[in-house]
Scaffold this motif. Structure first.
Motif, PDB file in Angstrom:
ATOM      1  N   PRO A 166       0.885  -1.238  -0.020  1.00 29.27           N
ATOM      2  CA  PRO A 166      -0.022  -0.006   0.112  1.00 29.27           C
ATOM      3  C   PRO A 166       0.612   1.371   0.017  1.00 29.27           C
ATOM      4  CG  PRO A 166       0.049  -0.927   2.276  1.00 29.27           C
ATOM      5  CD  PRO A 166       0.742  -1.894   1.344  1.00 29.27           C
ATOM      6  N   LYS A 167       0.216   2.143  -0.417  1.00 27.49           N
ATOM      7  CA  LYS A 167       0.643   3.612  -0.446  1.00 27.49           C
ATOM      8  C   LYS A 167       0.573   4.425   0.899  1.00 27.49           C
ATOM      9  CE  LYS A 167       2.391   3.710  -4.881  1.00 27.49           C
ATOM     10  NZ  LYS A 167       1.805   4.425  -5.772  1.00 27.49           N
ATOM     11  N   ARG A 168       1.225   5.411   1.159  1.00 24.43           N
ATOM     12  CA  ARG A 168       0.948   6.273   2.397  1.00 24.43           C
ATOM     13  C   ARG A 168      -0.584   6.437   2.606  1.00 24.43           C
ATOM     14  NH1 ARG A 168       0.197  11.588   2.318  1.00 24.43           N
ATOM     15  NH2 ARG A 168       0.536  12.888   4.067  1.00 24.43           N
ATOM     16  N   ASN A 169      -0.972   7.088   1.511  1.00 24.82           N
ATOM     17  CA  ASN A 169      -2.797   7.558   1.690  1.00 24.82           C
ATOM     18  C   ASN A 169      -3.522   6.562   2.052  1.00 24.82           C
ATOM     19  OD1 ASN A 169      -2.099   6.575  -1.079  1.00 24.82           O
ATOM     20  ND2 ASN A 169      -3.963   7.841  -1.657  1.00 24.82           N
ATOM     21  N   GLU A 170      -3.095   5.494   1.507  1.00 26.79           N
ATOM     22  CA  GLU A 170      -4.137   4.342   1.896  1.00 26.79           C
ATOM     23  C   GLU A 170      -3.914   3.861   3.321  1.00 26.79           C
ATOM     24  OE1 GLU A 170      -4.515   1.611  -1.896  1.00 26.79           O
ATOM     25  OE2 GLU A 170      -2.524   1.927  -1.324  1.00 26.79           O
ATOM     26  N   ALA A 171      -2.770   4.179   3.955  1.00 33.05           N
ATOM     27  CA  ALA A 171      -2.271   3.622   5.422  1.00 33.05           C
ATOM     28  C   ALA A 171      -3.083   4.731   6.297  1.00 33.05           C
ATOM     29  CB  ALA A 171      -0.816   3.579   5.718  1.00 33.05           C
ATOM     30  N   LEU A 172      -2.623   5.991   5.885  1.00 34.37           N
ATOM     31  CA  LEU A 172      -3.536   7.222   6.651  1.00 34.37           C
ATOM     32  C   LEU A 172      -5.276   6.889   6.768  1.00 34.37           C
ATOM     33  CD1 LEU A 172      -1.800  10.219   5.359  1.00 34.37           C
ATOM     34  CD2 LEU A 172      -1.227   8.929   7.390  1.00 34.37           C
ATOM     35  N   GLU A 173      -5.841   6.439   5.484  1.00 31.13           N
ATOM     36  CA  GLU A 173      -7.085   6.132   5.647  1.00 31.13           C
ATOM     37  C   GLU A 173      -7.452   5.011   6.415  1.00 31.13           C
ATOM     38  OE1 GLU A 173     -11.342   6.688   4.479  1.00 31.13           O
ATOM     39  OE2 GLU A 173      -9.580   7.843   4.645  1.00 31.13           O
ATOM     40  N   TYR A 174      -6.559   3.835   6.568  1.00 31.60           N
ATOM     41  CA  TYR A 174      -6.771   2.528   7.117  1.00 31.60           C
ATOM     42  C   TYR A 174      -6.942   2.971   8.614  1.00 31.60           C
ATOM     43  CZ  TYR A 174      -5.834  -1.852   9.392  1.00 31.60           C
ATOM     44  OH  TYR A 174      -5.789  -3.022  10.031  1.00 31.60           O
ATOM     45  N   TYR A 175      -5.841   3.444   9.105  1.00 30.40           N
ATOM     46  CA  TYR A 175      -5.623   3.763  10.612  1.00 30.40           C
ATOM     47  C   TYR A 175      -6.772   4.766  10.993  1.00 30.40           C
ATOM     48  CZ  TYR A 175      -1.469   0.884  10.177  1.00 30.40           C
ATOM     49  OH  TYR A 175      -0.551  -0.231   9.779  1.00 30.40           O
ATOM     50  N   ARG A 176      -7.030   5.721  10.376  1.00 29.08           N
ATOM     51  CA  ARG A 176      -8.085   6.703  10.604  1.00 29.08           C
ATOM     52  C   ARG A 176      -9.203   6.059  11.011  1.00 29.08           C
ATOM     53  NH1 ARG A 176     -12.180   9.380   8.505  1.00 29.08           N
ATOM     54  NH2 ARG A 176     -11.616   8.574   6.645  1.00 29.08           N
ATOM     55  N   ARG A 177      -9.698   5.257   9.981  1.00 28.12           N
ATOM     56  CA  ARG A 177     -11.036   4.529  10.051  1.00 28.12           C
ATOM     57  C   ARG A 177     -10.961   3.812  11.317  1.00 28.12           C
ATOM     58  NH1 ARG A 177     -14.450   4.575   5.346  1.00 28.12           N
ATOM     59  NH2 ARG A 177     -15.650   3.289   6.832  1.00 28.12           N
ATOM     60  N   ILE A 178      -9.899   3.049  11.493  1.00 23.45           N
ATOM     61  CA  ILE A 178      -9.951   2.170  12.799  1.00 23.45           C
ATOM     62  C   ILE A 178     -10.169   3.045  14.127  1.00 23.45           C
ATOM     63  CG2 ILE A 178      -8.480   0.917  14.452  1.00 23.45           C
ATOM     64  CD1 ILE A 178      -7.148  -0.232  12.084  1.00 23.45           C
ATOM     65  N   VAL A 179      -9.466   4.147  14.093  1.00 26.11           N
ATOM     66  CA  VAL A 179      -9.620   5.236  15.467  1.00 26.11           C
ATOM     67  C   VAL A 179     -11.236   5.865  15.420  1.00 26.11           C
ATOM     68  CG1 VAL A 179      -9.178   7.147  16.266  1.00 26.11           C
ATOM     69  CG2 VAL A 179      -7.282   5.609  15.330  1.00 26.11           C
ATOM     70  N   THR A 180     -11.737   6.263  14.228  1.00 30.22           N
ATOM     71  CA  THR A 180     -13.063   6.609  14.303  1.00 30.22           C
ATOM     72  C   THR A 180     -14.091   5.770  14.389  1.00 30.22           C
ATOM     73  OG1 THR A 180     -13.228   6.755  11.843  1.00 30.22           O
ATOM     74  CG2 THR A 180     -12.443   8.703  12.925  1.00 30.22           C
TER      75      THR A 180
END
Length: 328
Positions: free
Chosen positions: A72-86
């Motif tokens: 994965p790319k950086r932007n995909e990782a940001l989205e993945y971890y953000r969704r987990i938190v929210t």
């Protein structure tokens, strides 16, 4: 007195988030304190960065990570971890920097830029991306020098010197060259780093061999001026015309913070923190380490895929200690 949490987690990166998830799952009260946005270190990675690990190896708590490519790319990782938190409504406080930690007999006081918190246990999951390894030469503090790389567009049509031979340096050199920068690599050793991503290393070697990117091996920077970079090379002193310098020579954990916490560090150059590998608890009772912070200066040994298990190890150790207290 304010609420006493079972766990105070310092650092809201992937491993800090994993610790919060595990604590919540086991019914423990917790708070994650992060000095920047969610997964601050990943946010500060280059915008086009692609992980070495495949997406399933970056997953935490068995939550699927779906990406367009295997890696994965950086932007995909940001989205993945953000969704987990929210989606899990994790108790995370963002843009709140820890300024001090005090240990009492059976609890901790964590002070931040916004508040203070009491907890029975502390997990430090702060990573190592905050402090660059300085090259300690005249001119390193000039505005043209950066230890962090973000976007190749900035360096288009400029003479750019990239110092380093690891993934970050090689990615930056290739991306900036493809955006029209005149790139020179300055490498301390005899070759491009062996740990460079296997699909990138042949690319940079080919660009060097064809002359598209100039590389100075076995070379070090002696001085940086407004318009030049002066290096020591096997051919002697070389002065390069230069507009910008990316000194991508790696990063280190905040050892000063660890020592303030009372954590013992090894006396050698590795500066390994003392902790029990079975529980991740340090020499300070109730204080745990998680993630790459465990490796001291050996920052290449721990990463998300092999340290995400720390969350389960630590929470189990805390629960075991709580049970012993109840039984005594």
């Amino acid at each position: 007195m304010s609420q006493v949490y079972d766990i105070l987690i310092v650092g809201g990166g992937p491993i800090g988030i994993a610790c919060g998830l595990e604590a919540k799952k086991k019914g423990l009260s917790y708070i994650i304190i992060e000095k920047g946005p969610i997964v601050n270190s990943l946010f500060n990675y280059p915008i086009n960065m692609q992980f070495f690990s495949s997406s399933e190896k970056l997953e935490i708590d068995d939550i699927p990570f779906i990406s367009k490519e295997a890696k994965p790319k950086r932007n995909e990782a940001l989205e993945y971890y953000r969704r987990i938190v929210t989606s899990n409504k994790l108790n995370i406080h963002l843009f709140e920097k820890v300024t001090g930690v005090q240990k009492f007999q059976d609890s901790f006081l964590v002070e931040t830029t916004k508040d203070q918190y009491h907890g029975k246990n502390v997990i430090v999951a702060t990573g190592f991306y905050d402090l660059p390894n300085k090259i300690n030469v005249p001119g390193e503090d000039l505005p043209k020098v950066s230890h962090y790389y973000k976007d190749p567009h900035f360096y288009a049509s400029q003479k750019l010197a990239v110092i380093g031979a690891s993934n970050s340096a090689i990615d930056a050199a290739l991306e900036c060259w493809r955006k029209g920068a005149e790139v020179t690599l300055i490498i301390r050793g005899p070759e491009v780093g062996q740990r460079v991503k296997y699909w990138v290393r042949p690319d940079i070697i080919n660009r060097i061999e064809e002359g598209s990117i100039k590389a100075y091996y076995n070379s070090t920077v002696k001085e940086i001026t407004d318009n030049t970079v002066i290096i020591d090379s096997p051919e002697g002193s070389v002065t390069l015309e230069n507009d910008f310098v990316l000194a991508l020579t790696g990063y280190m954990p905040n050892f000063e913070f660890l020592e303030q916490l009372g954590i013992r560090l090894s006396a050698d150059e590795k500066r390994l923190p003392e902790y029990d590998q079975k529980t991740m608890e340090t020499n300070v009772d109730g204080l745990f380490l998680a993630g790459v912070i465990c490796g001291g200066m050996e920052t290449h040994k721990w990463f998300i895929e092999n340290s995400r298990i720390h969350a389960k190890i630590i929470v189990k150790a805390i629960l075991d200690k709580m049970q012993l207290v109840e039984e005594s």
